[in-house]
Motif scaffolding. Structure first.
Motif, short mmCIF file in Angstrom:
data_model
loop_
_atom_site.label_atom_id
_atom_site.label_comp_id
_atom_site.label_asym_id
_atom_site.label_seq_id
_atom_site.Cartn_x
_atom_site.Cartn_y
_atom_site.Cartn_z
N ALA A 2 0.84 -1.19 0.00
CA ALA A 2 0.00 0.00 0.00
C ALA A 2 0.88 1.24 0.00
O ALA A 2 1.86 1.32 0.75
CB ALA A 2 -0.91 0.01 1.23
N ARG A 3 0.53 2.20 -0.85
CA ARG A 3 1.26 3.47 -0.95
C ARG A 3 2.75 3.24 -1.15
O ARG A 3 3.60 3.93 -0.58
CB ARG A 3 1.01 4.33 0.28
CG ARG A 3 -0.46 4.68 0.51
CD ARG A 3 -0.63 5.60 1.71
NE ARG A 3 -2.05 5.94 1.87
CZ ARG A 3 -2.87 5.31 2.70
NH1 ARG A 3 -2.42 4.30 3.42
NH2 ARG A 3 -4.13 5.66 2.80
N GLY A 4 3.08 2.21 -1.95
CA GLY A 4 4.47 1.92 -2.27
C GLY A 4 5.24 1.25 -1.16
O GLY A 4 6.45 1.04 -1.27
N ARG A 5 4.55 0.86 -0.06
CA ARG A 5 5.22 0.21 1.06
C ARG A 5 4.76 -1.24 1.16
O ARG A 5 3.57 -1.53 1.08
CB ARG A 5 4.91 0.94 2.37
CG ARG A 5 5.53 2.33 2.44
CD ARG A 5 5.37 2.92 3.82
NE ARG A 5 3.97 3.21 4.11
CZ ARG A 5 3.55 3.69 5.29
NH1 ARG A 5 4.42 3.88 6.25
NH2 ARG A 5 2.28 3.94 5.48
N SER A 6 5.73 -2.14 1.35
CA SER A 6 5.43 -3.56 1.50
C SER A 6 5.14 -3.85 2.97
O SER A 6 5.97 -3.59 3.83
CB SER A 6 6.61 -4.40 1.02
OG SER A 6 6.87 -4.17 -0.34
N LEU A 7 3.96 -4.39 3.23
CA LEU A 7 3.52 -4.61 4.61
C LEU A 7 3.52 -6.08 5.00
O LEU A 7 3.50 -6.40 6.19
CB LEU A 7 2.12 -4.03 4.80
CG LEU A 7 1.94 -2.57 4.43
CD1 LEU A 7 0.49 -2.15 4.63
CD2 LEU A 7 2.86 -1.70 5.24
N GLY A 8 3.51 -6.99 4.01
CA GLY A 8 3.49 -8.41 4.35
C GLY A 8 3.00 -9.24 3.19
O GLY A 8 3.03 -8.81 2.03
N MET A 9 2.55 -10.46 3.51
CA MET A 9 2.07 -11.39 2.49
C MET A 9 0.79 -12.04 2.98
O MET A 9 0.62 -12.31 4.17
CB MET A 9 3.11 -12.46 2.21
CG MET A 9 4.46 -11.94 1.70
SD MET A 9 4.39 -11.21 0.06
CE MET A 9 4.16 -12.66 -0.96
N MET A 10 -0.10 -12.33 2.03
CA MET A 10 -1.32 -13.09 2.30
C MET A 10 -1.18 -14.42 1.57
O MET A 10 -1.19 -14.47 0.33
CB MET A 10 -2.55 -12.31 1.80
CG MET A 10 -3.87 -13.04 1.96
SD MET A 10 -5.28 -12.06 1.35
CE MET A 10 -4.98 -12.12 -0.43
N CYS A 11 -1.03 -15.49 2.31
CA CYS A 11 -0.79 -16.82 1.73
C CYS A 11 -2.08 -17.63 1.77
O CYS A 11 -2.65 -17.84 2.85
CB CYS A 11 0.33 -17.52 2.50
SG CYS A 11 0.91 -19.03 1.70
N LEU A 12 -2.55 -18.09 0.59
CA LEU A 12 -3.78 -18.86 0.49
C LEU A 12 -3.47 -20.28 0.04
O LEU A 12 -2.57 -20.51 -0.76
CB LEU A 12 -4.74 -18.22 -0.52
CG LEU A 12 -5.04 -16.73 -0.38
CD1 LEU A 12 -6.09 -16.32 -1.39
CD2 LEU A 12 -5.48 -16.39 1.03
N GLY A 13 -4.25 -21.23 0.55
CA GLY A 13 -4.07 -22.62 0.16
C GLY A 13 -5.40 -23.30 -0.11
O GLY A 13 -6.41 -22.99 0.52
#
Length: 487
Positions: free
Chosen positions: A202-213
Motif C-alpha cells: 500500500a502506498r508503495g510500502r510492503s507490509l506483508g504477504m497473504m498466503c492462500l491454500g
C-alpha cells in the motif's frame, strides 16, 4: 454475515429464523447461526418437548430437521451460501463461470466495508483471513513485517476446519515465505496444498504477504479476485498502522503535558483532583490542574481553562503549567507568577488563546492553612465550613492572554481545620441539561453544602458524579476539579 460473505442471504436468514422461532411456544430458547463452509445453518434451541416439527417454508431451505441432545431440542434449517457447492471452495461467483460479476463485486464491497470498519492494526490480519476462508481458499495465513522492515512473522492463521489449524501451523513453520519485495503472487510449496502468496503493498510500502491454500489449482479468476482483495487489505492495514502511530504520538505528547505527579506527603493538607478531558482519544485538553511542593510546609496549586479543546488548547495548557511551576520554584509570589504568565501567553501571538486561572500558594499554620490566591477570570472558588455554610472567597480579576496592562493582586484566605476549598473549571459550572446549567441559582454551592465533613476525595467524587448525572448526554467540555481540605 459480512465476514462470511453471506450478506445477500441475510434477509432470507432472518425470515427463516422468525419461522423457526414461531414454533417454539412460550418457553426460553436460544438462536444460533453457524457457518458451515458452503451453507448457513440456523438453529433454535429449547428444552425438549414432543411436538411434531414442520418444515419452514418462507426461505429456500435445502435441508432442515430436528435434533435432540439430552433435554435440549434443536430445530434447524440450512441455507446455501451464494456460490456454495457442497463444501468446496467457491470458484463461481455469478452462476455463469466468471468471477467478474455481481457476486464478485458484492463480495469485494462487503470485504472493503468490513476492513474499513477497524483501525486496530492487530485486527486487520484476522479480518483478512476470515474474509478469504472459505470463499476463496481452504486456509489463509497472513504474514506481516513492522514498517516493511525485518523478517515476516505469522500474524494470523485460519482454516475452514478449525481442527486442522495446529497441524497447518507446524507445516508453515517449515516453509520459507517469499520476501515482501515481491509484487506479484508467488507459488508456495506446502505438501498437497496448492498455495499462492499475495503481496500486501500500500502506498508503495510492503507490509506483508497473504498466503492462500486449497486443494487443486487456483483458477485464474479466483487468483485475480484474491489479488484485488490483497490490495484492499493492504490499504486497510496501512491506514490502521498510520492511525495507531498517530494515536501513539498524540498520547506521548499529551502525557508530556500532564503533571509529573502530586505530592506524596502533605501534612495538614488533604487534597483530591479529578481531570477528564473531552474526546475519546484525548488525555489532555484545554483544562488543567497542578499541585506541587515549594517548601517543607508550603505548596502551590493551579486549576485553569484554556479557550477551546483538543491539541491547540493542550499546547497552551503545557505553556501555562510549565511556566507556573518554573516561576513558583524560582521564588516568585502568586501575583508575579500570574502577571508573567499573562505576558507569556500574549507573546505567543496568533497561537495565543485566552486562559482563566485559579492559582494559589498554601502555607501550613498552627490553626490550619493560609492561602494566597488569584482568580483570573475563573469560576469562583468556594469555601465550605464544617457547619455546611458555603461562601465565595476570591475576587475575579482579568483573564489571561487578553490585556497586556492587566495587574493582579492576591486575596488572602484562611482554612480552619475541616474547611474545604473547591476550585472547578466551567466544565462543571456550565454542564448543560436542556436550557439549564448546573450552577444556575447557585447549584454548585448547594451541591458543595451537602459535602460537609467529607474527605477531599469524597467531595471531588460527589461533584464529579453530579456533573455526570446532570444530563444524559456525555459532556462535550473538559472538566477539572480541585479540592483542598485543612486537616
Amino acid at each position: 454475515m459480512t465476514a462470511w460473505a453471506a450478506a445477500p442471504i441475510g434477509a432470507e436468514a432472518e425470515r427463516l429464523t422468525g419461522e423457526l422461532v414461531s414454533e417454539v411456544g412460550d418457553v426460553p430458547f436460544e438462536i444460533v447461526w453457524v457457518h458451515q463452509g458452503d451453507s448457513l445453518q440456523i438453529e433454535v434451541r429449547q428444552k425438549s418437548d414432543d411436538e411434531v416439527a414442520t418444515a419452514p417454508s418462507s426461505a429456500p431451505v435445502t435441508v432442515w430437521g430436528v435434533s435432540f441432545a439430552g433435554a435440549l431440542r434443536t430445530r434447524w434449517a440450512r441455507l446455501h451460501l451464494p456460490g456454495g457447492d457442497g463444501g468446496r471452495v467457491v470458484d463461481d461467483w455469478t452462476g455463469q463461470g466468471s468471477s467478474q460479476g455481481p457476486g464478485w463485486l458484492g463480495f469485494l464491497a462487503d470485504a472493503s466495508d468490513l476492513l474499513a470498519g477497524t483501525l486496530d492494526p492487530d485486527m486487520v490480519p484476522a479480518l483478512i483471513a476470515q474474509i478469504v476462508v472459505p470463499r476463496l481458499a481452504t486456509w489463509c495465513a497472513v504474514y506481516t513485517a513492522d514498517s516493511g522492515l525485518g523478517p515476516l512473522g505469522l500474524s494470523y492463521l485460519w482454516h475452514a476446519d478449525e481442527s486442522q489449524i495446529d497441524l497447518l501451523r507446524e507445516q508453515l513453520d517449515r516453509v520459507v515465505i517469499p520476501s515482501v519485495d515481491n509484487l506479484t503472487p508467488v507459488p508456495v510449496q506446502l505438501g498437497d496444498w496448492q498455495s499462492l502468496a499475495f503481496p500486501l503493498v500500500a502506498r508503495g510500502r510492503s507490509l506483508g504477504m497473504m498466503c492462500l491454500g486449497r486443494s487443486g489449482r487456483f483458477p485464474d479468476d479466483v487468483a485475480q479476485l484474491a489479488e484485488d482483495l490483497g490490495r484492499r487489505a493492504a490499504l486497510a492495514m496501512d491506514n490502521a498502522r498510520l492511525y495507531a502511530q498517530q494515536a501513539d504520538a498524540n498520547r506521548a505528547l499529551q502525557r508530556s503535558l500532564l503533571p509529573p505527579g502530586t505530592p506524596a506527603e502533605t501534612p495538614g493538607l488533604d487534597y483530591s483532583v479529578v481531570y477528564e478531558p473531552a474526546g475519546e482519544t484525548n488525555e489532555v485538553g484545554g483544562d488543567f490542574y497542578d499541585l506541587f511542593t515549594t517548601g517543607e510546609s508550603s505548596w502551590r496549586f493551579a486549576i485553569g481553562d484554556v479557550c477551546g479543546t483538543g491539541p491547540q488548547a493542550a499546547a497552551v495548557t503545557g505553556l501555562a503549567r510549565h511556566t507556573i511551576r518554573l516561576l513558583a520554584r524560582e521564588g516568585y509570589d502568586v501575583a508575579s507568577v500570574v502577571s508573567r504568565l499573562n505576558q507569556a501567553i500574549l507573546e505567543e501571538g496568533e497561537r495565543a488563546r485566552f486562559l482563566t486561572l485559579l492559582h494559589g500558594e498554601i502555607t501550613r499554620t498552627d490553626d490550619g492553612l493560609d492561602l494566597s490566591l488569584i482568580s483570573a477570570g475563573h469560576p469562583e472558588a468556594l469555601r465550605l465550613r464544617p457547619s455546611g455554610v458555603v461562601e465565595a472567597v476570591v475576587t475575579s480579576q482579568s483573564l489571561l492572554g487578553v490585556f497586556p496592562e492587566a495587574e493582579f493582586v492576591a486575596d488572602r484566605v484562611h482554612l480552619a481545620p475541616g474547611d474545604v476549598l473547591l476550585g472547578v473549571t466551567d466544565g462543571v459550572t456550565e454542564r448543560r441539561s436542556g436550557e439549564r446549567l448546573l450552577d444556575d441559582d447557585g447549584g454548585l454551592s448547594k451541591l458543595l453544602a451537602e459535602c460537609a465533613e467529607l474527605s477531599a476525595r469524597a467531595v471531588a467524587e460527589r461533584i464529579r458524579r453530579a456533573v455526570q448525572d446532570f444530563a444524559i448526554e456525555p459532556s462535550a467540555d473538559d472538566l477539572a476539579i480541585l479540592v483542598l481540605r485543612a486537616d
